[in-house]
Design a protein around this motif. Structure first.
Motif, PDB file in Angstrom:
ATOM      1  N   LEU A   1       0.848  -1.192   0.000  1.00  0.00           N
ATOM      2  CA  LEU A   1       0.000   0.000   0.000  1.00  0.00           C
ATOM      3  C   LEU A   1       0.880   1.237   0.000  1.00  0.00           C
ATOM      4  CD1 LEU A   1      -2.549  -1.269   2.664  1.00  0.00           C
ATOM      5  CD2 LEU A   1      -2.977  -1.004   0.220  1.00  0.00           C
ATOM      6  N   ARG A   2       0.286   2.402  -0.219  1.00  0.00           N
ATOM      7  CA  ARG A   2       1.063   3.643  -0.237  1.00  0.00           C
ATOM      8  C   ARG A   2       1.792   3.872   1.090  1.00  0.00           C
ATOM      9  NH1 ARG A   2      -3.144   7.306  -0.608  1.00  0.00           N
ATOM     10  NH2 ARG A   2      -4.544   5.565  -0.884  1.00  0.00           N
ATOM     11  N   GLY A   3       1.130   3.570   2.206  1.00  0.00           N
ATOM     12  CA  GLY A   3       1.696   3.820   3.526  1.00  0.00           C
ATOM     13  C   GLY A   3       2.675   2.770   4.006  1.00  0.00           C
ATOM     14  N   GLY A   4       2.766   1.646   3.312  1.00  0.00           N
ATOM     15  CA  GLY A   4       3.668   0.577   3.729  1.00  0.00           C
ATOM     16  C   GLY A   4       3.117  -0.783   3.333  1.00  0.00           C
ATOM     17  N   ASP A   5       3.723  -1.824   3.872  1.00  0.00           N
ATOM     18  CA  ASP A   5       3.343  -3.200   3.538  1.00  0.00           C
ATOM     19  C   ASP A   5       2.569  -3.844   4.674  1.00  0.00           C
ATOM     20  OD1 ASP A   5       4.687  -2.874   1.174  1.00  0.00           O
ATOM     21  OD2 ASP A   5       6.487  -3.946   1.832  1.00  0.00           O
ATOM     22  N   VAL A   6       1.594  -4.673   4.306  1.00  0.00           N
ATOM     23  CA  VAL A   6       0.759  -5.390   5.258  1.00  0.00           C
ATOM     24  C   VAL A   6       0.836  -6.873   4.915  1.00  0.00           C
ATOM     25  CG1 VAL A   6      -1.614  -5.726   6.043  1.00  0.00           C
ATOM     26  CG2 VAL A   6      -0.807  -3.433   5.498  1.00  0.00           C
ATOM     27  N   GLU A   7       1.082  -7.706   5.912  1.00  0.00           N
ATOM     28  CA  GLU A   7       1.097  -9.144   5.686  1.00  0.00           C
ATOM     29  C   GLU A   7      -0.335  -9.660   5.582  1.00  0.00           C
ATOM     30  OE1 GLU A   7       3.223 -11.046   8.832  1.00  0.00           O
ATOM     31  OE2 GLU A   7       5.163 -10.373   8.111  1.00  0.00           O
ATOM     32  N   VAL A   8      -0.539 -10.569   4.649  1.00  0.00           N
ATOM     33  CA  VAL A   8      -1.847 -11.182   4.452  1.00  0.00           C
ATOM     34  C   VAL A   8      -1.681 -12.681   4.685  1.00  0.00           C
ATOM     35  CG1 VAL A   8      -3.725 -11.616   2.817  1.00  0.00           C
ATOM     36  CG2 VAL A   8      -2.477  -9.442   2.741  1.00  0.00           C
ATOM     37  N   GLY A   9      -2.460 -13.218   5.605  1.00  0.00           N
ATOM     38  CA  GLY A   9      -2.386 -14.642   5.903  1.00  0.00           C
ATOM     39  C   GLY A   9      -3.769 -15.232   6.069  1.00  0.00           C
ATOM     40  N   GLU A  10      -3.792 -16.495   6.412  1.00  0.00           N
ATOM     41  CA  GLU A  10      -5.058 -17.178   6.643  1.00  0.00           C
ATOM     42  C   GLU A  10      -5.155 -17.530   8.118  1.00  0.00           C
ATOM     43  OE1 GLU A  10      -4.818 -20.557   4.060  1.00  0.00           O
ATOM     44  OE2 GLU A  10      -5.664 -19.449   2.370  1.00  0.00           O
ATOM     45  N   LEU A  11      -6.319 -17.345   8.678  1.00  0.00           N
ATOM     46  CA  LEU A  11      -6.586 -17.749  10.048  1.00  0.00           C
ATOM     47  C   LEU A  11      -7.353 -19.062   9.980  1.00  0.00           C
ATOM     48  CD1 LEU A  11      -6.426 -17.087  13.073  1.00  0.00           C
ATOM     49  CD2 LEU A  11      -8.598 -15.886  12.812  1.00  0.00           C
ATOM     50  N   ARG A  12      -6.780 -20.092  10.588  1.00  0.00           N
ATOM     51  CA  ARG A  12      -7.392 -21.427  10.534  1.00  0.00           C
ATOM     52  C   ARG A  12      -7.824 -21.877  11.924  1.00  0.00           C
ATOM     53  NH1 ARG A  12      -6.342 -24.442   5.921  1.00  0.00           N
ATOM     54  NH2 ARG A  12      -5.015 -23.371   4.430  1.00  0.00           N
ATOM     55  N   GLU A  13      -8.947 -22.532  11.950  1.00  0.00           N
ATOM     56  CA  GLU A  13      -9.438 -23.182  13.168  1.00  0.00           C
ATOM     57  C   GLU A  13      -9.906 -24.566  12.780  1.00  0.00           C
ATOM     58  OE1 GLU A  13     -12.444 -20.846  15.093  1.00  0.00           O
ATOM     59  OE2 GLU A  13     -11.057 -19.215  15.531  1.00  0.00           O
ATOM     60  N   GLY A  14      -9.382 -25.577  13.431  1.00  0.00           N
ATOM     61  CA  GLY A  14      -9.751 -26.953  13.124  1.00  0.00           C
ATOM     62  C   GLY A  14      -9.440 -27.331  11.693  1.00  0.00           C
ATOM     63  N   GLY A  15      -8.372 -26.766  11.129  1.00  0.00           N
ATOM     64  CA  GLY A  15      -7.973 -27.092   9.769  1.00  0.00           C
ATOM     65  C   GLY A  15      -8.721 -26.317   8.699  1.00  0.00           C
ATOM     66  N   GLN A  16      -9.742 -25.574   9.068  1.00  0.00           N
ATOM     67  CA  GLN A  16     -10.532 -24.801   8.115  1.00  0.00           C
ATOM     68  C   GLN A  16     -10.116 -23.340   8.140  1.00  0.00           C
ATOM     69  OE1 GLN A  16     -12.406 -26.100   6.000  1.00  0.00           O
ATOM     70  NE2 GLN A  16     -13.256 -27.982   6.815  1.00  0.00           N
ATOM     71  N   VAL A  17     -10.094 -22.697   6.978  1.00  0.00           N
ATOM     72  CA  VAL A  17      -9.823 -21.272   6.908  1.00  0.00           C
ATOM     73  C   VAL A  17     -11.095 -20.553   7.357  1.00  0.00           C
ATOM     74  CG1 VAL A  17      -9.240 -19.320   5.410  1.00  0.00           C
ATOM     75  CG2 VAL A  17      -8.178 -21.538   5.025  1.00  0.00           C
ATOM     76  N   VAL A  18     -10.981 -19.730   8.404  1.00  0.00           N
ATOM     77  CA  VAL A  18     -12.144 -19.008   8.932  1.00  0.00           C
ATOM     78  C   VAL A  18     -12.067 -17.511   8.653  1.00  0.00           C
ATOM     79  CG1 VAL A  18     -12.666 -20.720  10.717  1.00  0.00           C
ATOM     80  CG2 VAL A  18     -11.134 -18.816  11.241  1.00  0.00           C
ATOM     81  N   ALA A  19     -10.889 -17.034   8.224  1.00  0.00           N
ATOM     82  CA  ALA A  19     -10.745 -15.607   7.938  1.00  0.00           C
ATOM     83  C   ALA A  19      -9.437 -15.361   7.195  1.00  0.00           C
ATOM     84  CB  ALA A  19     -10.755 -14.795   9.226  1.00  0.00           C
ATOM     85  N   THR A  20      -9.405 -14.226   6.521  1.00  0.00           N
ATOM     86  CA  THR A  20      -8.158 -13.722   5.948  1.00  0.00           C
ATOM     87  C   THR A  20      -7.658 -12.681   6.928  1.00  0.00           C
ATOM     88  OG1 THR A  20      -8.892 -14.116   3.682  1.00  0.00           O
ATOM     89  CG2 THR A  20      -7.107 -12.524   3.999  1.00  0.00           C
ATOM     90  N   GLU A  21      -6.406 -12.825   7.310  1.00  0.00           N
ATOM     91  CA  GLU A  21      -5.829 -11.974   8.349  1.00  0.00           C
ATOM     92  C   GLU A  21      -4.939 -10.912   7.715  1.00  0.00           C
ATOM     93  OE1 GLU A  21      -4.198 -13.197  12.675  1.00  0.00           O
ATOM     94  OE2 GLU A  21      -3.208 -14.162  10.987  1.00  0.00           O
ATOM     95  N   LEU A  22      -5.145  -9.664   8.123  1.00  0.00           N
ATOM     96  CA  LEU A  22      -4.309  -8.551   7.687  1.00  0.00           C
ATOM     97  C   LEU A  22      -3.490  -8.103   8.882  1.00  0.00           C
ATOM     98  CD1 LEU A  22      -7.062  -6.556   5.753  1.00  0.00           C
ATOM     99  CD2 LEU A  22      -5.450  -8.237   4.821  1.00  0.00           C
ATOM    100  N   ARG A  23      -2.166  -8.193   8.777  1.00  0.00           N
ATOM    101  CA  ARG A  23      -1.280  -7.865   9.898  1.00  0.00           C
ATOM    102  C   ARG A  23      -0.527  -6.569   9.592  1.00  0.00           C
ATOM    103  NH1 ARG A  23       0.689 -13.449   8.913  1.00  0.00           N
ATOM    104  NH2 ARG A  23      -0.990 -14.754   9.721  1.00  0.00           N
ATOM    105  N   VAL A  24      -0.886  -5.533  10.348  1.00  0.00           N
ATOM    106  CA  VAL A  24      -0.288  -4.208  10.154  1.00  0.00           C
ATOM    107  C   VAL A  24       0.859  -4.050  11.150  1.00  0.00           C
ATOM    108  CG1 VAL A  24      -0.738  -1.728  10.124  1.00  0.00           C
ATOM    109  CG2 VAL A  24      -2.584  -3.332   9.537  1.00  0.00           C
TER     110      VAL A  24
END
Length: 176
Positions: free
Chosen positions: A42-65
């Motif tokens: 992004l213009r302001g910097g970089d953000v990590e994008v990952g997957e949040l898993r519970e019980g082996g299932q992806v439950v959310a996309t995680e944005l780490r600032v």
């Protein structure tokens, strides 16, 4: 430490479909790293994008600032991620605030982000996290430790007085 935002299903309990979000992220400036994480540029910097898993299932996309003393990046992330969430039929959630967000919520997110960054920098000793504070704030912060010192001295005085009272009582009982 990082400040995390989540892209989740609009309705709790319904399985999350990361493919929609991933397709929209691919249209934006997102690059994959060798470790499997993705980085959203992004213009302001970089953000990590990952997957949040519970019980082996992806439950959310995680944005780490990353935590810093500049709130510009987190403002941009909230705006961009809210737009992305709306396009994907998902919702943007701030777990620290415990609520869903819209693009207009950047102010409350920035406040929480700044508190988190301050805590990480001052209490947890995270390097790179913010060390905000004017000299007057630093003076106020150092004065905040003085009451604990006074408390310690008062506690010693009370214990000494209690010792004198108990000693006096014991000597009176032993002298009779």
């Amino acid at each position: 430490m990082r400040y995390e935002l989540l892209l989740q299903t609009m309705t709790p309990g319904v399985p999350y479909e990361p493919a929609r979000v991933d397709a929209l992220l691919a249209e934006r400036r997102v690059a994959a790293r060798p470790d499997g994480l993705r980085v959203w540029h992004l213009r302001g910097g970089d953000v990590e994008v990952g997957e949040l898993r519970e019980g082996g299932q992806v439950v959310a996309t995680e944005l780490r600032v990353p935590l810093s003393d500049r709130p510009d990046l987190v403002r941009e992330v909230v705006t961009e991620a809210a737009t992305l969430a709306a396009a994907a039929g998902a919702r943007l959630v701030d777990p620290q605030l415990g609520r869903s967000l819209s693009a207009n919520d950047d102010g409350v997110v920035v406040e929480q982000y700044m508190r988190t960054a301050w805590y990480a920098g001052h209490m947890a000793g995270v390097s790179g996290a913010m060390s905000v504070g004017s000299p007057s704030e630093a003076a106020r912060e150092s004065r905040s430790f003085m009451p604990s010192g006074r408390f310690f001295l008062i506690a010693i005085g009370v214990l000494f007085a209690l010792y004198l009272v108990v000693d006096s009582l014991l000597s009176n009982l032993g002298g009779r």
